[in-house]
Structures are given as C-alpha cells and as structure tokens.
Design an enzyme around this catalytic site. Sequence first.
Site, PDB file in Angstrom:
ATOM      1  N   HIS A 177       1.891   4.263  -2.750  1.00 23.26           N
ATOM      2  CA  HIS A 177       1.922   5.755  -2.937  1.00 23.26           C
ATOM      3  C   HIS A 177       3.276   6.369  -3.253  1.00 23.26           C
ATOM      4  O   HIS A 177       3.381   7.236  -4.084  1.00 23.26           O
ATOM      5  CB  HIS A 177       1.545   6.228  -1.376  1.00 23.26           C
ATOM      6  N   HIS A 201       3.860   6.036  -7.033  1.00 20.87           N
ATOM      7  CA  HIS A 201       3.158   6.962  -7.713  1.00 20.87           C
ATOM      8  C   HIS A 201       3.675   8.137  -7.544  1.00 20.87           C
ATOM      9  O   HIS A 201       3.888   9.022  -8.638  1.00 20.87           O
ATOM     10  CB  HIS A 201       1.728   7.042  -6.992  1.00 20.87           C
ATOM     11  N   HIS A 223       0.617  -1.218  -0.022  1.00 23.56           N
ATOM     12  CA  HIS A 223      -0.060   0.173   0.034  1.00 23.56           C
ATOM     13  C   HIS A 223       0.853   1.272  -0.118  1.00 23.56           C
ATOM     14  O   HIS A 223       0.714   2.079  -0.995  1.00 23.56           O
ATOM     15  CB  HIS A 223      -1.045  -0.153   1.073  1.00 23.56           C
ATOM     16  N   GLU A 224       1.967   1.550   1.043  1.00 21.72           N
ATOM     17  CA  GLU A 224       2.576   2.598   1.129  1.00 21.72           C
ATOM     18  C   GLU A 224       3.641   2.753  -0.004  1.00 21.72           C
ATOM     19  O   GLU A 224       3.927   3.806  -0.271  1.00 21.72           O
ATOM     20  CB  GLU A 224       3.542   2.535   2.504  1.00 21.72           C
TER      21      GLU A 224
END
Length: 599
Positions: free
Chosen positions: A396, A399, A392-393
Amino acid sequence: MEEIKKTKTRDEIDEKYKWRIEKVYKDIEAWETDFNRLKEFQPKISVLSGKLSDGKKLLEFYKLDEEASRILEKLFIYAHQRSDEDTTNTTFQTLKSRIDAYLSEFKSAAAFFVPEILSLPEEDIKKEVENVPELKLYEFALKDILKAKPYTLSKREEELLASVSDCLEAPGNIFNMLSNADISFPKIIDEDGKEAELTEVKYSNFIKSKNREVRKNAFNALFNTYSNYKNTFAQTLSASIKNFVFQSKVRHYKNSMEYSLKPNDIPLSVYDNVIETVNNNLKASLHRYVDVKKKLLKLDEIHMYDLYVPVVDTPKDHIEFERAVQIAKEGLKPLGKEYLDIFDSGIKDGWIDVFENKGKRGGAYSFGCYDSMPYVLLNYNYEINDVSTLVHEMGHSIHSYYSRKTQPFIYASYTLFCAEVASTTNECLLINHLINTEEDENKKLYFINQQLEQIRTTVFRQVMFAEFEKITHESIENGKPLSAEDFCKIWHDLNVKYFGPDMIVDKEIDMEWSRIPHFYSDFYVYQYATGYAAANSFSSMILKGGEPAVKKYKEFLKSGGSDYPIDILKKGGVDMATPKPLEDTIDTFNKLLDMLDKD
C-alpha cells in the site's frame, strides 16, 4: 514460576522501531500554527459560491481547495497517528477530536462545488477550460463530475434526499446494534473441557479448532442464536436493499447494480463475468478442494464447520523483525532494485511503527498524505503471518509513494477497486517465494494451504456473496419481497452449488447471510475477488516477464486516480473487463491444489 511477559510502554520501545511522525510536525505548537492557518481558507472558499461559471474563479477554487486540503491532511494524519501510538494519551485524543470536527466543517464550506458544476451547461465549462489553459489539469476531474449530470436531481430534490439520509442508513445501523450489542450467545465447552464464552470474535478461533466437537458446537450455537432473530434480520436486510433500489430508481439508473458501479465507470459485465467465471470452475476447483480437505482431515463426512480447520499446523518459528525484512525483500526481489531501494528507505527513514506498546491501536494499516512520507502501523509479533502483513502494508505504502511522486495532488489517491491490488501483489510474490524455497515439507504444505485458503475466502466465498446480492437485489427490483425463509433458501442453494456433492450443507448455515455486514454496503464484496485476481495476474506477469512486466506494473502504481480503475489496470497489463485475470487465479488455485493433493 515463569515471569509473565509484560507489554512495554511507548517509552520503552527503541526509537529505531518507531515511525518518525515528527517529520510531519516537530511538535504540537507547529500543529497549532497550521490549524489556525487552515481556518483562514474557509471564507476565501465560501465567497466563490455562485461564481464558478468564470474559468478564473474555477481555477481559484481548485488552487485554494488544494492548498487547504494539503494542510488539512497533514493535521489529520499527525493527530490520528499520535493518537494511535497511545490511545490513552488524552492530549492526542483531543487533537484528533478537534481535527475530526473541523473536517466536517471544512467539507460543508466547499459543499457548493459539485452541485454548482452540475448546474452549469457542459459546453460552457469546456469553453472555460479552453480559455484558461491551467484548467486543463482538471479536465478529467470535471469530466468525472459531469458524468453524474443525468443522475442528478433538482436542488430541491437533492436537499430532500440529503435530509432523509439518516433514515436511509437506518437498516445498517439497526443491523450493527442487533449483531454487536443485543445478541448474546450461549457458552460452549472449549478444547480444555472448560466452559467458555462464545462471541463473534472467539467464534473465528473455535471454528478452526482441531477438536471437531468444539467447532461443531460453536457453529451450532452461533447460527441457532442468529436463527432466533431471523425475521428481524430479514426485515432489516430487505429494508436496506429497498432503500438502495429506491435511490437507484429516483436517480434514473437502469438498476441498483448500475447505481453502484457506474460512478467508477465499471461496466456491469465485469460483475457478471466474475460470477459466471467462478460458476464455470466450481466443479474442477472448489468441489475438488472440498474433496481433498475431506481426505486430508480423514473425515467420513465433511460438514460446513470443517471448512476452516487447517490441514497443516502453523509453523512456530520466532522471526525477529530484521529477519522479517530480509524475508520480505527476498520475496519482493522480482520487483527489481528500484522497488527494493524504496522498501529499504522506508525501513531506514522511519515509515514503520513496528511493535505493540501499551495503549497502541491494534491491527495494521498504511497511512500518510501527499506532503508526508507513507506511514505503516504494525503490531509485530514475530510470526510468519507478521511478515505477510509487513509486505501487504508496504505494498500500500509504496503504491502511495509512487502515486504521490508522479501525480498532481488532485489525482494522487487511488480508488477502492485498485486499493488492494498492490498490497496483494506483494503477498502473492512472498507466498510464491516461501513455497518455492521451503525445504521442510510440512512448512511448504502449510504455505500452500495458506494461499489456497486465501483464494477460497477472497475469491470463491466473496463471489458467492456477490451472487447472493445480485439475486436479492433483482428479486426486490422485480417487486418480489423476501422473507427470512427466502433469504435462507437462496443462501442454502448457493452453498450447495458452490461446495458440491461431498459437502454436507448443514441447515444451520442457512442463517449465515444474516451476519454479513458487507451486505449493507451494496455491491461492494465483488471487489475483493477482482482485486485478488488483478494482483495474481500482476505477480504472475512479473515472475514470468521480468523487467518489461515490472515496468508496466509500475505504470499502474504511478497512475493514482488519474483515470478510471478499469483503464488504469489495463495500462498496467491487466484487463478486468475480460474473464482472464479470474481464470488465471483459478488456475493458480488448481496448481496449488495439485501440490497439496499428491496421492
């Protein structure tokens, strides 16, 4: 007697598991040098006030603002991340306080910019952009500011609104004090038969208890306590909605929903489509989920306090961090070699602060700035959920990596509407991999149930919240005040509609609206559902479409804030202006439900 495992100090953690924050500043002296340098920009920026009608001065502002902002960002992340490494370290707490205070000072020095742009005739600005070719870069940014022109008040009126901003925010502040500081809950009996304190944090554990009496008692104790304050909560929420409606009317928006969505160019139809699509699928999806859960838990009746108890126990595997990285890479393999190489370099180059240490900030986040590498804070605890947090992190962070590499500084940051898409796409790919490769039937069912619960809470539950917001705002806009009984009835009816005929909608749940902090950030929660739907669409396209789909997805990752969020997602192949992404998510939910409900 077994030795109690002590939390390590920062110095006891191996260097390879710490982020390399020294790549931002090698030491505090270097930080101080930049901090002093930053202060030189304030007078240079302030002197441009009143001169922005000249294209050359406008360009000068943008260049000065960027140079100063880039230094400010570096100072900010260094101070905050060093502070988060050990919150007891007073040296870094002081650095953090200093840069936080200066951030407000810096913002106030440049505060003239937007009002001045809005005061200028649009044609004059267009002419200056033509006359000064370097201003072309800022065309979208200027267009975005000018879009607010019809909703901007006179200087005096804007000053008046700004002067009462504290008063307008009061309902949210009152809610926080009442729910976090003033309410106290009764004690309950825990799973060991002992008296236990009930708090909001502990409630989330009690409501998942395998012991039905424990979760029922926690449920009743929590909501009956809230009920004692129902009139106060009703007045507080009503005041908050009235404030938002007031601001939307003063600024001449059609309604409060437009006031919230229009600045990001999100059509109101997106919000309405979300609610309509979920409503059209309640019977076949969420009602069936309730029925399957009732059957798997072997219950004669299913109540609201049974919703969160897992139908499959959590796997107790101990996963070393290196193995977690391998699992993550296996799950993210469909994103291709380039993405995995970036992921690998992040692990090797010190993006991640992996383990808990004494004083370290809890939770997890992705951070960094335009002139630093991305940084990820974890508190890795060797469980499968920690692997999910890692992807998940890193979603980010990668991205941000793509955005910063591709976009100029002014367009490198992405909006909230897009922020959770990349991280959740990674989670969707990982859970898909875990479900498809797991041979142990119980673990497979656990992963299936995990994804079902994520969709139930992130999509169905948040859309129910969004529908509640729509009903309550429209009621107040139409001059119909809302009492505690009104809020409770609206909430009760929504629960009946969403969970269907098998669910016993206990009267205690009628008070649940009173404990949702997001209702004080108007029309915010629907973005959880749209974000998940976009991520589900991207992950499905990547798994089915291979390299061409990955290429389109990377276009989304590289876009930053260079366009409005709906258009950025559309370029990547996901059209959130249509119901399709949400319909596809519900289709995923139904397929997972088929896998769980084999009888």
